[in-house]
Design a protein around this motif. Structure first.
Motif, PDB file in Angstrom:
ATOM      1  N   GLN A  46       1.005  -1.511  -0.218  1.00  0.00           N
ATOM      2  CA  GLN A  46      -0.127   0.069   0.532  1.00  0.00           C
ATOM      3  C   GLN A  46       0.959   1.231   0.140  1.00  0.00           C
ATOM      4  O   GLN A  46       0.731   2.303  -0.943  1.00  0.00           O
ATOM      5  N   TRP A  47       1.659   1.663   0.725  1.00  0.00           N
ATOM      6  CA  TRP A  47       2.707   2.571   1.064  1.00  0.00           C
ATOM      7  C   TRP A  47       3.802   2.577   0.286  1.00  0.00           C
ATOM      8  O   TRP A  47       4.751   3.328   0.208  1.00  0.00           O
ATOM      9  N   GLU A  48       4.302   1.242  -0.977  1.00  0.00           N
ATOM     10  CA  GLU A  48       4.858   1.082  -1.638  1.00  0.00           C
ATOM     11  C   GLU A  48       6.624   1.579  -0.774  1.00  0.00           C
ATOM     12  O   GLU A  48       7.381   2.028  -1.412  1.00  0.00           O
ATOM     13  N   VAL A  49       6.690   0.642  -0.542  1.00  0.00           N
ATOM     14  CA  VAL A  49       8.100   0.438   0.968  1.00  0.00           C
ATOM     15  C   VAL A  49       8.932  -0.036   0.413  1.00  0.00           C
ATOM     16  O   VAL A  49       8.764  -1.177  -0.416  1.00  0.00           O
ATOM     17  N   ASP A  50      10.665   0.154   0.547  1.00  0.00           N
ATOM     18  CA  ASP A  50      11.383  -0.019  -0.085  1.00  0.00           C
ATOM     19  C   ASP A  50      12.638  -0.850   0.896  1.00  0.00           C
ATOM     20  O   ASP A  50      13.202  -0.952   0.834  1.00  0.00           O
ATOM     21  N   SER A  51      12.291  -0.683   2.355  1.00  0.00           N
ATOM     22  CA  SER A  51      12.944  -1.127   3.110  1.00  0.00           C
ATOM     23  C   SER A  51      12.309  -0.686   4.502  1.00  0.00           C
ATOM     24  O   SER A  51      10.957   0.025   4.481  1.00  0.00           O
ATOM     25  N   VAL A  52      12.752  -2.014   5.228  1.00  0.00           N
ATOM     26  CA  VAL A  52      11.839  -1.640   7.150  1.00  0.00           C
ATOM     27  C   VAL A  52      13.460  -0.953   8.177  1.00  0.00           C
ATOM     28  O   VAL A  52      14.711  -1.569   7.829  1.00  0.00           O
ATOM     29  N   VAL A  53      12.575  -0.396   8.749  1.00  0.00           N
ATOM     30  CA  VAL A  53      13.190  -0.620  10.171  1.00  0.00           C
ATOM     31  C   VAL A  53      13.425  -0.231  10.548  1.00  0.00           C
ATOM     32  O   VAL A  53      11.775  -0.145  12.076  1.00  0.00           O
ATOM     33  N   CYS A  54      13.878  -2.044  11.813  1.00  0.00           N
ATOM     34  CA  CYS A  54      13.029  -2.326  13.398  1.00  0.00           C
ATOM     35  C   CYS A  54      14.146  -1.143  14.148  1.00  0.00           C
ATOM     36  O   CYS A  54      15.180  -1.877  13.845  1.00  0.00           O
ATOM     37  N   GLY A  55      13.096  -1.417  15.002  1.00  0.00           N
ATOM     38  CA  GLY A  55      13.495  -0.836  16.040  1.00  0.00           C
ATOM     39  C   GLY A  55      14.201  -1.972  16.971  1.00  0.00           C
ATOM     40  O   GLY A  55      13.544  -3.143  17.213  1.00  0.00           O
ATOM     41  N   LEU A  56      15.785  -2.028  18.151  1.00  0.00           N
ATOM     42  CA  LEU A  56      15.934  -2.858  18.535  1.00  0.00           C
ATOM     43  C   LEU A  56      16.326  -2.390  19.862  1.00  0.00           C
ATOM     44  O   LEU A  56      17.226  -1.302  19.581  1.00  0.00           O
ATOM     45  N   PRO A  57      16.017  -2.943  20.654  1.00  0.00           N
ATOM     46  CA  PRO A  57      16.087  -2.382  21.885  1.00  0.00           C
ATOM     47  C   PRO A  57      16.820  -3.048  23.118  1.00  0.00           C
ATOM     48  O   PRO A  57      18.174  -4.205  22.315  1.00  0.00           O
ATOM     49  N   ARG A  58      17.602  -2.333  23.550  1.00  0.00           N
ATOM     50  CA  ARG A  58      18.937  -2.555  23.732  1.00  0.00           C
ATOM     51  C   ARG A  58      19.390  -2.191  25.251  1.00  0.00           C
ATOM     52  O   ARG A  58      18.269  -0.767  25.680  1.00  0.00           O
ATOM     53  N   ASN A  59      20.055  -2.165  26.179  1.00  0.00           N
ATOM     54  CA  ASN A  59      19.888  -2.151  27.100  1.00  0.00           C
ATOM     55  C   ASN A  59      20.476  -0.965  27.291  1.00  0.00           C
ATOM     56  O   ASN A  59      21.268  -0.463  26.195  1.00  0.00           O
ATOM     57  N   MET A  60      20.689   0.261  28.728  1.00  0.00           N
ATOM     58  CA  MET A  60      21.436   1.703  28.923  1.00  0.00           C
ATOM     59  C   MET A  60      22.794   1.827  28.498  1.00  0.00           C
ATOM     60  O   MET A  60      23.698   2.196  28.158  1.00  0.00           O
ATOM     61  N   ASN A  61      23.038   0.394  28.849  1.00  0.00           N
ATOM     62  CA  ASN A  61      24.783   0.065  28.695  1.00  0.00           C
ATOM     63  C   ASN A  61      25.346  -0.128  27.225  1.00  0.00           C
ATOM     64  O   ASN A  61      26.359  -0.404  26.745  1.00  0.00           O
ATOM     65  N   GLY A  62      24.199   0.229  26.381  1.00  0.00           N
ATOM     66  CA  GLY A  62      24.805  -0.511  25.175  1.00  0.00           C
ATOM     67  C   GLY A  62      24.338  -1.688  24.802  1.00  0.00           C
ATOM     68  O   GLY A  62      24.729  -2.636  23.514  1.00  0.00           O
ATOM     69  N   TYR A  64      23.104  -5.529  24.463  1.00  0.00           N
ATOM     70  CA  TYR A  64      21.652  -6.601  23.732  1.00  0.00           C
ATOM     71  C   TYR A  64      21.440  -7.866  24.479  1.00  0.00           C
ATOM     72  O   TYR A  64      21.617  -8.233  25.058  1.00  0.00           O
ATOM     73  N   GLY A  65      19.950  -7.518  25.335  1.00  0.00           N
ATOM     74  CA  GLY A  65      19.210  -8.963  25.586  1.00  0.00           C
ATOM     75  C   GLY A  65      18.556  -9.944  24.662  1.00  0.00           C
ATOM     76  O   GLY A  65      18.320  -9.805  23.273  1.00  0.00           O
ATOM     77  N   PRO A  66      17.490 -10.478  25.552  1.00  0.00           N
ATOM     78  CA  PRO A  66      16.442 -11.599  24.670  1.00  0.00           C
ATOM     79  C   PRO A  66      15.640 -10.560  23.957  1.00  0.00           C
ATOM     80  O   PRO A  66      15.286 -11.229  22.505  1.00  0.00           O
ATOM     81  N   LYS A  67      15.018  -9.481  23.504  1.00  0.00           N
ATOM     82  CA  LYS A  67      14.342  -8.982  23.369  1.00  0.00           C
ATOM     83  C   LYS A  67      15.216  -8.631  22.362  1.00  0.00           C
ATOM     84  O   LYS A  67      14.496  -8.542  21.119  1.00  0.00           O
ATOM     85  N   ALA A  68      16.012  -7.871  21.987  1.00  0.00           N
ATOM     86  CA  ALA A  68      16.811  -7.977  20.884  1.00  0.00           C
ATOM     87  C   ALA A  68      16.922  -8.779  20.046  1.00  0.00           C
ATOM     88  O   ALA A  68      16.546  -9.058  18.434  1.00  0.00           O
ATOM     89  N   ASP A  69      17.018 -10.681  20.375  1.00  0.00           N
ATOM     90  CA  ASP A  69      17.531 -11.915  19.697  1.00  0.00           C
ATOM     91  C   ASP A  69      15.670 -11.545  18.808  1.00  0.00           C
ATOM     92  O   ASP A  69      15.659 -11.753  17.635  1.00  0.00           O
ATOM     93  N   GLU A  70      14.795 -11.483  19.460  1.00  0.00           N
ATOM     94  CA  GLU A  70      13.227 -11.898  19.414  1.00  0.00           C
ATOM     95  C   GLU A  70      13.015 -10.663  17.893  1.00  0.00           C
ATOM     96  O   GLU A  70      12.759 -11.348  16.631  1.00  0.00           O
ATOM     97  N   VAL A  71      13.670  -9.043  18.239  1.00  0.00           N
ATOM     98  CA  VAL A  71      13.809  -8.499  17.353  1.00  0.00           C
ATOM     99  C   VAL A  71      14.890  -9.106  15.529  1.00  0.00           C
ATOM    100  O   VAL A  71      13.804  -8.617  14.485  1.00  0.00           O
ATOM    101  N   ARG A  72      15.670  -9.210  16.304  1.00  0.00           N
ATOM    102  CA  ARG A  72      16.501  -9.102  15.385  1.00  0.00           C
ATOM    103  C   ARG A  72      16.520 -11.243  14.187  1.00  0.00           C
ATOM    104  O   ARG A  72      15.519 -11.054  13.290  1.00  0.00           O
ATOM    105  N   LYS A  73      15.388 -11.519  15.016  1.00  0.00           N
ATOM    106  CA  LYS A  73      14.833 -12.957  14.109  1.00  0.00           C
ATOM    107  C   LYS A  73      12.868 -12.253  13.364  1.00  0.00           C
ATOM    108  O   LYS A  73      13.000 -13.422  11.971  1.00  0.00           O
TER     109      LYS A  73
END
Length: 138
Positions: A46-62, A64-73
Motif C-alpha cells: 500500500q505504501w510502496e515501501v522499499d525497506s524496513v527499519v526495526c527498532g532494536l531494543p538495547r540496554n542502557m549500557n549498550g 543486547y538482551g533477549p528482546k533484541a534477539d526476538e526482534v532480529r529473528k
C-alpha cells in the motif's frame, strides 16, 4: 517503514515520498505470525515501501538482551518472507519519549495506550532518517 516490534503489538510508521519525515500509520495487534506478516505485506504494498527499519531494543549500557534477539529473528523473517531489506536501529528510550509526548499533549491513559507504539515507530524511523540524511550530506 519503521516498526516498533513488541510482544503484543507492532507500531507502524512510514516516511513521505521524499524520505524526510515519518508519520504513524497504525498499530497491529499481534495474533499469529502469519497474520502479522500478511498485514505487514499489505502495508508494504500500500505504501510502496522499499525497506524496513526495526527498532532494536538495547540496554542502557549498550548491550543486547533477549528482546533484541526476538526482534532480529522477526526482522530476518520479514526479509526472507517479504523479500525486503531490513535495517535495525537503536530504539532506546523511544517508548519513554512517546509516552512523555502524549502526556504533554494531555492525552488520557486509554488513548495513549492505543497510539504509543505507533508514535514509538515514528520516532525510530525519524531518527533513522535523520541519521542517514546527515551521512549523505557529509
Amino acid at each position: 517503514m519503521g516498526l516498533d516490534v513488541g510482544e503484543k503489538t507492532i507500531g507502524i510508521a512510514v516516511s513521505d515520498l521524499m524520505g524526510w519525515t515519518a508519520q504513524g500509520v497504525e498499530t497491529i495487534r499481534r495474533t499469529r505470525l502469519e497474520a502479522d506478516l500478511q498485514r505487514l505485506q499489505e502495508l508494504i504494498q500500500q505504501w510502496e515501501v522499499d525497506s524496513v527499519v526495526c527498532g532494536l531494543p538495547r540496554n542502557m549500557n549498550g548491550t543486547y538482551g533477549p528482546k533484541a534477539d526476538e526482534v532480529r529473528k522477526f526482522g530476518s523473517l520479514i526479509e526472507k518472507r517479504l523479500k525486503i531489506p531490513v535495517h535495525f536501529w537503536d530504539e532506546r528510550l523511544t517508548t519513554v519519549a512517546a509516552h512523555k509526548t502524549l502526556l504533554e499533549g494531555d492525552m488520557s491513559r486509554a488513548k495513549r495506550k492505543k497510539v504509543v507504539d505507533k508514535l514509538a515507530a515514528v520516532l525510530i524511523l525519524q531518527n533513522y532518517i535523520d541519521a542517514n540524511s546527515c551521512k549523505k550530506q557529509s
